[in-house]
Design an enzyme around this catalytic site. Structure first.
Site, PDB file in Angstrom:
ATOM      1  N   HIS A  63       1.031  -1.141   0.053  1.00  0.00           N
ATOM      2  CA  HIS A  63      -0.094   0.349   0.122  1.00  0.00           C
ATOM      3  C   HIS A  63       0.995   1.243  -0.483  1.00  0.00           C
ATOM      4  O   HIS A  63       2.319   1.196   0.944  1.00  0.00           O
ATOM      5  CB  HIS A  63      -1.104  -0.438   0.969  1.00  0.00           C
ATOM      6  CG  HIS A  63      -0.262   0.176   2.157  1.00  0.00           C
ATOM      7  ND1 HIS A  63       0.079   1.478   3.073  1.00  0.00           N
ATOM      8  CD2 HIS A  63      -0.068  -0.745   3.677  1.00  0.00           C
ATOM      9  CE1 HIS A  63       0.394   0.542   4.850  1.00  0.00           C
ATOM     10  NE2 HIS A  63       0.319  -0.283   4.755  1.00  0.00           N
ATOM     11  N   ASP A  74      -0.436   4.209   1.119  1.00  0.00           N
ATOM     12  CA  ASP A  74      -0.385   5.346   1.960  1.00  0.00           C
ATOM     13  C   ASP A  74       0.179   4.924   3.555  1.00  0.00           C
ATOM     14  O   ASP A  74       0.649   4.523   3.730  1.00  0.00           O
ATOM     15  CB  ASP A  74      -1.922   5.539   2.385  1.00  0.00           C
ATOM     16  CG  ASP A  74      -2.311   4.281   2.531  1.00  0.00           C
ATOM     17  OD1 ASP A  74      -2.344   2.792   2.208  1.00  0.00           O
ATOM     18  OD2 ASP A  74      -3.307   4.300   3.919  1.00  0.00           O
ATOM     19  N   ASP A  99       6.322   0.244   6.799  1.00  0.00           N
ATOM     20  CA  ASP A  99       5.304   0.581   6.430  1.00  0.00           C
ATOM     21  C   ASP A  99       4.599   1.543   5.117  1.00  0.00           C
ATOM     22  O   ASP A  99       4.335   2.938   5.894  1.00  0.00           O
ATOM     23  CB  ASP A  99       4.287   0.512   7.569  1.00  0.00           C
ATOM     24  CG  ASP A  99       2.604   0.060   8.318  1.00  0.00           C
ATOM     25  OD1 ASP A  99       2.250   0.375   8.347  1.00  0.00           O
ATOM     26  OD2 ASP A  99       2.051  -0.437   6.605  1.00  0.00           O
ATOM     27  N   GLU A 114      -5.026   1.796   3.151  1.00  0.00           N
ATOM     28  CA  GLU A 114      -5.226   0.334   4.075  1.00  0.00           C
ATOM     29  C   GLU A 114      -5.105   1.204   5.352  1.00  0.00           C
ATOM     30  O   GLU A 114      -5.321   0.601   5.966  1.00  0.00           O
ATOM     31  CB  GLU A 114      -3.481  -0.089   3.558  1.00  0.00           C
ATOM     32  CG  GLU A 114      -3.543  -1.580   4.333  1.00  0.00           C
ATOM     33  CD  GLU A 114      -3.455  -1.280   5.764  1.00  0.00           C
ATOM     34  OE1 GLU A 114      -1.889   0.060   6.042  1.00  0.00           O
ATOM     35  OE2 GLU A 114      -3.172  -2.064   6.749  1.00  0.00           O
ATOM     36  N   GLU A 115      -4.675   2.326   5.436  1.00  0.00           N
ATOM     37  CA  GLU A 115      -4.864   2.713   7.184  1.00  0.00           C
ATOM     38  C   GLU A 115      -5.886   3.102   7.399  1.00  0.00           C
ATOM     39  O   GLU A 115      -6.132   3.706   8.719  1.00  0.00           O
ATOM     40  CB  GLU A 115      -3.460   3.508   7.484  1.00  0.00           C
ATOM     41  CG  GLU A 115      -1.869   3.705   6.823  1.00  0.00           C
ATOM     42  CD  GLU A 115      -1.247   2.774   7.664  1.00  0.00           C
ATOM     43  OE1 GLU A 115      -0.059   1.597   7.506  1.00  0.00           O
ATOM     44  OE2 GLU A 115      -1.660   1.548   8.887  1.00  0.00           O
ATOM     45  N   ASP A 161       1.199 -10.361   1.120  1.00  0.00           N
ATOM     46  CA  ASP A 161       0.529  -9.100   2.066  1.00  0.00           C
ATOM     47  C   ASP A 161       2.121  -8.604   2.845  1.00  0.00           C
ATOM     48  O   ASP A 161       2.812  -9.175   3.308  1.00  0.00           O
ATOM     49  CB  ASP A 161      -0.621  -8.335   1.833  1.00  0.00           C
ATOM     50  CG  ASP A 161      -0.476  -7.587   2.123  1.00  0.00           C
ATOM     51  OD1 ASP A 161      -1.795  -7.024   3.077  1.00  0.00           O
ATOM     52  OD2 ASP A 161      -0.364  -6.048   2.175  1.00  0.00           O
ATOM     53  N   HIS A 213       4.690   2.877  12.410  1.00  0.00           N
ATOM     54  CA  HIS A 213       3.724   4.324  12.746  1.00  0.00           C
ATOM     55  C   HIS A 213       3.672   5.331  14.428  1.00  0.00           C
ATOM     56  O   HIS A 213       3.461   6.235  15.025  1.00  0.00           O
ATOM     57  CB  HIS A 213       1.870   2.980  14.008  1.00  0.00           C
ATOM     58  CG  HIS A 213       1.478   3.066  12.343  1.00  0.00           C
ATOM     59  ND1 HIS A 213      -0.273   2.475  12.785  1.00  0.00           N
ATOM     60  CD2 HIS A 213       1.584   2.389  11.596  1.00  0.00           C
ATOM     61  CE1 HIS A 213      -0.885   1.594  11.961  1.00  0.00           C
ATOM     62  NE2 HIS A 213       0.309   1.386  10.801  1.00  0.00           N
TER      63      HIS A 213
HETATM   64  C1  LIG Z   1       7.325 -13.957  18.380  1.00  0.00           C
HETATM   65  C2  LIG Z   1       6.573 -11.700  17.885  1.00  0.00           C
HETATM   66  C3  LIG Z   1       5.914 -11.148  17.239  1.00  0.00           C
HETATM   67  C4  LIG Z   1       5.825 -10.083  17.193  1.00  0.00           C
HETATM   68  C5  LIG Z   1       5.563  -9.387  15.660  1.00  0.00           C
HETATM   69  C6  LIG Z   1       6.265  -8.166  15.327  1.00  0.00           C
HETATM   70  C7  LIG Z   1       5.837  -7.893  13.555  1.00  0.00           C
HETATM   71  C8  LIG Z   1       5.015  -6.605  13.150  1.00  0.00           C
HETATM   72  C9  LIG Z   1       3.781  -6.408  12.304  1.00  0.00           C
HETATM   73  C10 LIG Z   1       3.408  -4.928  12.143  1.00  0.00           C
HETATM   74  C11 LIG Z   1       2.066  -5.426  11.709  1.00  0.00           C
HETATM   75  C12 LIG Z   1       2.035  -4.797  10.679  1.00  0.00           C
HETATM   76  C13 LIG Z   1       1.058  -4.448   9.548  1.00  0.00           C
HETATM   77  C14 LIG Z   1       0.319  -3.621   9.728  1.00  0.00           C
HETATM   78  C15 LIG Z   1      -0.216  -2.291   8.479  1.00  0.00           C
HETATM   79  C16 LIG Z   1      -1.037  -1.836   9.453  1.00  0.00           C
HETATM   80  O1  LIG Z   1      -0.560  -1.107   9.838  1.00  0.00           O
HETATM   81  N1  LIG Z   1      -2.007  -1.652   9.550  1.00  0.00           N
HETATM   82  C17 LIG Z   1      -3.235  -0.955  10.026  1.00  0.00           C
HETATM   83  C18 LIG Z   1      -4.388  -0.686   9.422  1.00  0.00           C
HETATM   84  C19 LIG Z   1      -5.591  -1.202   9.377  1.00  0.00           C
HETATM   85  C20 LIG Z   1      -6.031  -0.738  10.479  1.00  0.00           C
HETATM   86  C21 LIG Z   1      -7.529  -1.764  10.566  1.00  0.00           C
HETATM   87  C22 LIG Z   1      -8.234  -2.628   9.632  1.00  0.00           C
HETATM   88  C23 LIG Z   1      -6.967  -2.454   7.842  1.00  0.00           C
HETATM   89  C24 LIG Z   1      -5.230  -2.000   8.274  1.00  0.00           C
HETATM   90  C25 LIG Z   1      -3.642  -1.462  11.200  1.00  0.00           C
HETATM   91  O2  LIG Z   1      -3.407  -2.812  11.444  1.00  0.00           O
HETATM   92  O3  LIG Z   1      -4.361  -0.704  12.538  1.00  0.00           O
HETATM   93 ZN   LIG Z   2       0.767  -1.388   6.604  1.00  0.00          ZN
HETATM   94 ZN   LIG Z   3       0.318   1.211   9.685  1.00  0.00          ZN
END
Ligand SMILES: CCCCCCCCCCCCCCCC(=O)N[C@@H](Cc1ccccc1)C(=O)O
Ligand SMILES: [Zn+2]
Ligand SMILES: [Zn+2]
Length: 446
Positions: A68, A70, A100, A134-135, A161, A408
């Site tokens: 995405h 944005d 991100d 997406e955000e 994704d 974020h």
């Molecule tokens: C064992 C340790 C595990 C650690 C995990 C760390 C991994 C970090 C992953 C972070 C998430 C990345 C993807 C998030 C994307 C994002 O910011 N989405 C946003 C926007 C959104 C809100 C609602 C519906 C859809 C989208 C969000 O989740 O708020």
């Molecule tokens: Zn994202």
């Molecule tokens: Zn995000």
């Protein structure tokens, strides 16, 4: 270089200095993509982009790569460099979106451009879906792309994704990096709590105001974490796959979760990131109340952002929240809600998962463990469950806890080397999707 059985030659992912410079500086369009006959480009929902890359073998089911464009806001405060400067220094490209998720968007297009320059023609068709909202949950981007592809009768072999990474330093005692491919993602609720009351002169206040009532309810929620669901979700599999990476006695503990599960779940809830893997989390993200300093506030409002553990549902969580608040003066308004996503396959026959494994092993030979897991955030891919049951959330980038805090947050950045490696990964992945050999069933499966 023959890859056997007369297959097209495998194009090595070596890029010359000029290409690497161009890769880093490539903020211009990708000319070869836009002039290639077998690639169709469409703008959807005004700002999202859908590329259809037609392969030479229509018998192969297409897949989709997603990203995405944005980003969330980024006030200047706290940033080493202005968050929208894209400044490069100390080997890093700094700015909002570098993890991100502009890195993935640019890496996908860059990898395709570099393949096309080398006269690459895909066998397996694929889509590139680049959302613009997406955000804010993807209603005008991903959701419209999904509806369009459904109307065209498209079914996808799998989707890749954003959503998880090569994790390094997240789990106590685990010194080695490991790749977590998220095969599901948590559900979500945006819940508004509201207290209304008759306004009045603050010189003769009631025992409790709307702000006080709501603040007490929020405090009860923050003091009452929702149940620890360790053991009822993909996490147990993840930890068992990781057991060999841990030193003694942690490796013994993880091989015997039937006995040590309660101990491990307590350890995981101590850290705010691993805590998000074992329970439904609640974050009070907005609080609005009051009109004047000398007026009893007629209304107080709070927004709670919940991320639902795969073993729970929206309804169950709402019941739990109401029982903790236990105050009829607090009204509940569900703004958005969706259940946890289905778990995608990660067995030997799961093409998308196996292609990711194969490419991770090739590009990151130092990463010994690749395990299925969940995404604690939410992604646009949840809009595509109508087109495939195989959705994988994984970006081929190392992530350390401080990097996670920048997502974020402040000082988001990606190293030039990590970005080049992400391009290299996608460059290889697209080719692997063409020449993937079905896994030879193990003897015991025959
Ligand atoms: C064992 C340790 C595990 C650690 C995990 C760390 C991994 C970090 C992953 C972070 C998430 C990345 C993807 C998030 C994307 C994002 O910011 N989405 C946003 C926007 C959104 C809100 C609602 C519906 C859809 C989208 C969000 O989740 O708020
Ligand atoms: Zn994202
Ligand atoms: Zn995000």
């Amino acid at each position: 270089m023959s890859t056997g059985k007369g297959r097209e030659r495998h194009i090595p992912s070596q890029f010359n200095q000029g290409e690497r410079f161009a890769m880093k500086e490539a903020l211009k369009v990708f000319p070869t993509i836009f002039k290639t006959r077998f690639i169709q480009h469409e703008v959807i929902g005004e700002y999202s982009h859908l590329f259809t890359v037609q392969g030479s073998d229509p018998s192969l089911q297409p897949y989709m790569l997603m990203a995405h464009s944005d980003v969330v806001p980024a006030p200047d405060e706290g940033w080493e460099v202005p968050p929208f400067s894209g400044l490069e220094h100390d080997g890093f490209i700094h700015g909002r979106g570098t993890l991100d998720n502009k890195n993935s968007l640019m890496a996908i297009l860059q990898a395709l451009e570099l393949l096309l320059i080398r006269n690459y023609i895909p066998r397996r068709s694929f889509f590139i879906a680049l959302g613009h909202d997406e955000e804010v949950s993807g209603q005008n981007g991903a959701q419209k792309i999904s509806a369009l592809l459904q109307a065209r009768g498209v079914k996808l072999a799998f989707i890749v994704d954003e959503g998880n990474f090569i994790l390094d330093g997240f789990i106590p005692y685990l010194k080695k990096p490991f790749a977590m491919i998220a095969v599901s993602e948590k559900g979500g609720i945006n819940l508004r709590l509201q207290v209304n009351m008759t306004p009045g002169h603050s010189s003769a206040p009631p025992k409790e105001t709307s702000i006080g009532i709501l603040a007490a309810a929020i405090s009860r929620l923050e003091q009452t974490p929702l149940p620890n669901m360790f053991g009822s979700g993909p996490l147990k599999t993840t930890l068992q796959e990781l057991a060999n990476e841990f030193p003694f006695p942690a490796n013994i503990v993880l091989r015997n979760l039937w006995l040590f599960g309660p101990l491990v779940s307590r350890l995981m809830e101590r850290n705010y990131i691993t805590n998000a893997l074992v329970r439904t989390t609640m974050a009070l993200t907005m609080f609005n109340a009051g009109v004047k300093m000398n007026v009893i506030p007629p209304m107080a409002q709070a927004i709670i952002n919940l991320r639902i553990h795969p073993a729970q549902t929206v309804q169950e969580v709402l019941e739990l929240i109401k029982n903790i608040v236990a105050d009829d003066r607090v009204q509940f308004h569900v703004l958005t809600a969706f259940d946890p996503l289905p778990v995608s396959p990660s067995d030997h026959q799961a093409l998308g998962y196996q292609l990711l494994r194969q490419t991770i092993q090739s590009i990151f030979p130092e990463v010994n463990t690749i395990a299925p897991g969940i995404c604690i955030g939410n992604t646009d891919s949840r809009h595509y469950t109508n087109l495939t049951t195989s959705i994988y959330r994984f970006n081929p980038v190392y992530l350390h806890p401080q990097d996670f805090r920048s997502i974020h947050g402040i000082n988001e950045k990606i190293s030039v080397q990590a970005y080049e490696t992400q391009v290299k990964f996608i460059f290889e992945f697209i080719q692997n999707a063409d020449t993937y050999q079905e896994p030879i069933p193990h003897l015991h499966e025959l």
